[in-house]
Motif scaffolding. Structure first.
Motif, PDB file in Angstrom:
ATOM      1  N   ARG A 378       8.643   5.952  12.504  1.00 49.96           N
ATOM      2  CA  ARG A 378       6.927   5.509  12.617  1.00 49.96           C
ATOM      3  C   ARG A 378       6.061   6.050  11.570  1.00 49.96           C
ATOM      4  O   ARG A 378       5.019   5.591  10.852  1.00 49.96           O
ATOM      5  N   LEU A 379       6.454   7.587  11.118  1.00 48.35           N
ATOM      6  CA  LEU A 379       5.829   8.040  10.021  1.00 48.35           C
ATOM      7  C   LEU A 379       5.491   7.601   9.201  1.00 48.35           C
ATOM      8  O   LEU A 379       4.940   7.410   7.753  1.00 48.35           O
ATOM      9  N   GLY A 380       7.334   7.022   9.026  1.00 48.94           N
ATOM     10  CA  GLY A 380       7.598   6.830   7.733  1.00 48.94           C
ATOM     11  C   GLY A 380       6.710   4.999   7.514  1.00 48.94           C
ATOM     12  O   GLY A 380       6.316   4.868   5.767  1.00 48.94           O
ATOM     13  N   VAL A 381       6.709   4.587   8.129  1.00 45.49           N
ATOM     14  CA  VAL A 381       5.789   2.985   8.278  1.00 45.49           C
ATOM     15  C   VAL A 381       4.272   3.266   7.439  1.00 45.49           C
ATOM     16  O   VAL A 381       4.113   3.035   6.970  1.00 45.49           O
ATOM     17  N   LEU A 382       4.012   4.500   8.422  1.00 46.96           N
ATOM     18  CA  LEU A 382       2.120   4.866   8.592  1.00 46.96           C
ATOM     19  C   LEU A 382       2.528   5.458   6.652  1.00 46.96           C
ATOM     20  O   LEU A 382       0.911   4.731   5.862  1.00 46.96           O
ATOM     21  N   VAL A 383       3.271   6.027   6.352  1.00 51.21           N
ATOM     22  CA  VAL A 383       3.401   6.793   4.807  1.00 51.21           C
ATOM     23  C   VAL A 383       3.625   5.071   3.725  1.00 51.21           C
ATOM     24  O   VAL A 383       2.209   5.106   2.645  1.00 51.21           O
ATOM     25  N   ALA A 384       4.326   4.422   4.261  1.00 50.14           N
ATOM     26  CA  ALA A 384       4.764   3.289   3.265  1.00 50.14           C
ATOM     27  C   ALA A 384       3.153   2.224   2.989  1.00 50.14           C
ATOM     28  O   ALA A 384       2.853   1.858   2.510  1.00 50.14           O
ATOM     29  N   CYS A 385       2.197   2.789   4.370  1.00 52.24           N
ATOM     30  CA  CYS A 385       0.992   1.142   4.290  1.00 52.24           C
ATOM     31  C   CYS A 385       0.456   2.289   3.386  1.00 52.24           C
ATOM     32  O   CYS A 385      -0.357   1.166   2.577  1.00 52.24           O
ATOM     33  N   LEU A 386       0.112   3.514   3.251  1.00 51.51           N
ATOM     34  CA  LEU A 386      -1.389   4.428   2.815  1.00 51.51           C
ATOM     35  C   LEU A 386      -0.594   4.337   0.663  1.00 51.51           C
ATOM     36  O   LEU A 386      -1.685   4.361   0.250  1.00 51.51           O
ATOM     37  N   VAL A 387       0.842   4.651   0.812  1.00 53.55           N
ATOM     38  CA  VAL A 387       1.435   3.919  -0.141  1.00 53.55           C
ATOM     39  C   VAL A 387       1.081   2.963  -0.940  1.00 53.55           C
ATOM     40  O   VAL A 387       0.579   2.229  -2.012  1.00 53.55           O
ATOM     41  N   GLY A 388       1.578   1.813   0.374  1.00 49.57           N
ATOM     42  CA  GLY A 388       1.157   0.078  -0.352  1.00 49.57           C
ATOM     43  C   GLY A 388      -0.837  -0.227  -0.406  1.00 49.57           C
ATOM     44  O   GLY A 388      -0.990  -0.961  -1.248  1.00 49.57           O
ATOM     45  N   GLN A 389      -1.207   1.045  -0.117  1.00 54.64           N
ATOM     46  CA  GLN A 389      -2.847   0.614   0.249  1.00 54.64           C
ATOM     47  C   GLN A 389      -3.518   1.343  -1.125  1.00 54.64           C
ATOM     48  O   GLN A 389      -4.547   0.610  -1.484  1.00 54.64           O
ATOM     49  N   TRP A 390      -2.796   2.481  -1.086  1.00 50.81           N
ATOM     50  CA  TRP A 390      -3.770   2.724  -2.805  1.00 50.81           C
ATOM     51  C   TRP A 390      -3.000   2.525  -3.791  1.00 50.81           C
ATOM     52  O   TRP A 390      -3.918   1.703  -5.287  1.00 50.81           O
ATOM     53  N   TRP A 391      -2.488   1.739  -4.059  1.00 52.30           N
ATOM     54  CA  TRP A 391      -1.675   1.054  -4.932  1.00 52.30           C
ATOM     55  C   TRP A 391      -1.976  -0.832  -5.694  1.00 52.30           C
ATOM     56  O   TRP A 391      -2.373  -0.527  -6.170  1.00 52.30           O
ATOM     57  N   TRP A 392      -2.907  -0.997  -3.801  1.00 46.84           N
ATOM     58  CA  TRP A 392      -3.404  -2.681  -4.068  1.00 46.84           C
ATOM     59  C   TRP A 392      -4.915  -2.022  -4.800  1.00 46.84           C
ATOM     60  O   TRP A 392      -5.030  -2.806  -5.287  1.00 46.84           O
ATOM     61  N   ILE A 393      -5.366  -1.070  -3.886  1.00 50.49           N
ATOM     62  CA  ILE A 393      -6.637  -0.546  -5.116  1.00 50.49           C
ATOM     63  C   ILE A 393      -6.603  -0.274  -5.633  1.00 50.49           C
ATOM     64  O   ILE A 393      -7.330  -1.084  -6.399  1.00 50.49           O
ATOM     65  N   TYR A 394      -5.852   0.243  -6.614  1.00 49.77           N
ATOM     66  CA  TYR A 394      -5.265   1.056  -7.980  1.00 49.77           C
ATOM     67  C   TYR A 394      -5.459  -0.404  -8.600  1.00 49.77           C
ATOM     68  O   TYR A 394      -6.491  -0.448  -9.179  1.00 49.77           O
ATOM     69  N   ASN A 395      -4.578  -1.132  -8.679  1.00 51.23           N
ATOM     70  CA  ASN A 395      -4.389  -2.388  -9.248  1.00 51.23           C
ATOM     71  C   ASN A 395      -5.484  -3.021  -8.946  1.00 51.23           C
ATOM     72  O   ASN A 395      -5.365  -4.399 -10.360  1.00 51.23           O
TER      73      ASN A 395
END
Length: 407
Positions: A378-395
């Motif tokens: 579950r923590l791994g999924v959350l980290v992946a969500c946050l990484v994906g969120q930053w990637w999307w916002i940055y791009n």
């Protein structure tokens, strides 16, 4: 009883007030993180970015489609379609449905800025959608899994949509409520929710397909859960309403402008950003054209490889919806909705970078990611969500300078 069949987990239910507070704690924490990400994106924005070198946090609200929603609020819809120099219909406000921009305009009245109203509507709608998602998933999952699913939803890769002038958050609230109404067999709510969805975001035709498939499923299992006349009438009537509502905006645009295909021509104007020349539409054609564009034109790969990879991906998705235990746990309503919406996208959507945003209505599937009880998972999924969120916002916000950086 139907209610007993619908609930596969035991239970001592949390009170409505406690649920509201717990979801609020998750949602507010997530919104702080997203605000920091958006602020960082504005700081990193340069003169080549869509927002420019002097971007501010408030600019993210009206960036990209947020500007179009603002134009709908302040200028309405054109009675004459704008044309390009070549005589083709140009991009215009008819591509954007009215409920969100008008609601944001009403909310903004005390503040004097549409952006403020849009931000408030998106934030509040996102919280309301989180609560509705909790109740939808809680019918099938235990408390822990349900709350983790809400965590993934609130922190997901596209969580910035809860902060910007887009209609997605509001539409998700209507959608989750509609799915909950079907799951609880309270069909009368659909007569309100379907028109709200139809005039907030495109996609209610997928809900019509969902109701058709749901009605067929109910018919075949009527021996286990009795299917009475009033329920049949509600499913059929709501399905017809969704189908009619799904085409209503096209008729309205045609009537106001005097151009029968005004809405379709407007939507095709956006596709010319990727494909030069005349764009046409028949079901499935946009998707096939998109595969050709990306694999042949952009990546210089064989078209056959594109079809093979996309076909294989669709098969894997179908298998997951049918057989994957974590997905089956979510119930037939979420599974049929997910299948219906994917079929809808396959029939009408030209695949490009907006695909990430257009997949957000599949958010009930976050429940499948929350089913495994492993804390590490579950923590791994959350980290992946946050990484994906930053990637999307940055791009999309810090950069936003190429054809694959369009939200």
């Amino acid at each position: 009883m139907a209610g007993e069949q619908l609930t596969s987990s035991p239970v001592v239910r949390a009170s409505a007030a406690r649920t509201a507070v717990r979801v609020a704690a998750i949602y507010v924490t997530a919104r702080i993180v997203t605000t920091l990400f958006l602020f960082a994106a504005t700081e990193l924005s340069s003169f080549t970015s869509r927002m420019g070198a002097d971007a501010r946090l408030g600019d993210t609200v009206v960036a990209w489609d947020g500007t179009w929603y603002w134009l709908v609020a302040v200028s309405g819809y054109p009675t004459r379609l704008p044309l390009t120099d070549s005589g083709q219909v140009a991009e215009n406000a008819w591509a954007f449905l009215p409920i969100y921009p008008w609601l944001a305009e009403a909310v903004s009245a005390p503040f004097g800025l549409w952006q403020t109203g849009a931000l408030i509507v998106s934030l509040v709608a996102g919280y309301a959608a989180s609560v509705a998602l909790y109740y939808l998933l809680r019918m099938r999952l235990d408390e822990s899994a349900t709350l983790w699913a809400v965590v993934f939803f609130a922190n997901g890769p596209l969580a910035a949509l809860f902060h910007v002038g887009y209609a997605e958050a509001l539409n998700l609230f209507w959608l989750f409520c509609a799915l909950l109404a079907v799951a609880r067999r309270r069909y009368a709510w659909l007569y309100v929710l379907i028109p709200l969805m139809a005039f907030t975001r495109p996609g209610v035709l997928a809900f019509a397909l969902f109701l058709a498939l749901f009605g067929i499923w109910r018919w075949f299992r009527r021996a286990r859960e009795p299917l009475r006349g009033p329920e049949i009438a509600h499913i059929v009537a709501a399905g017809l309403l969704a189908a009619i509502a799904g085409f209503a905006w096209q008729f309205i645009a045609g009537w106001v402008t005097g151009v029968p295909d005004a809405y379709l021509a407007t939507e095709l104007a956006w596709r010319r950003n990727w494909v030069l020349g005349d764009a046409t539409f028949t079901p499935l054609e946009p998707f096939l054209a998109g595969v050709s564009y990306w694999f042949e034109t952009m990546w210089h790969l064989p078209l056959a490889l594109g079809y093979a990879l996309v076909g294989g991906g669709l098969v894997l998705i179908a298998v997951a919806l049918i057989a994957l235990p974590q997905v089956r746990r979510l119930g037939i309503e979420i599974r049929l909705w997910s299948a219906s919406y994917l079929v809808y996208l396959l029939l009408v959507f030209f695949p490009q970078s907006s695909i990430f945003r257009l997949l957000v209505p599949l958010s009930p599937l976050w429940g499948a990611f929350a089913v495994p009880r492993s804390r590490a998972w579950r923590l791994g999924v959350l980290v992946a969500c946050l990484v994906g969120q930053w990637w999307w916002i940055y791009n999309m916000y810090a950069l936003g300078s190429t054809n694959w950086q369009v939200p």
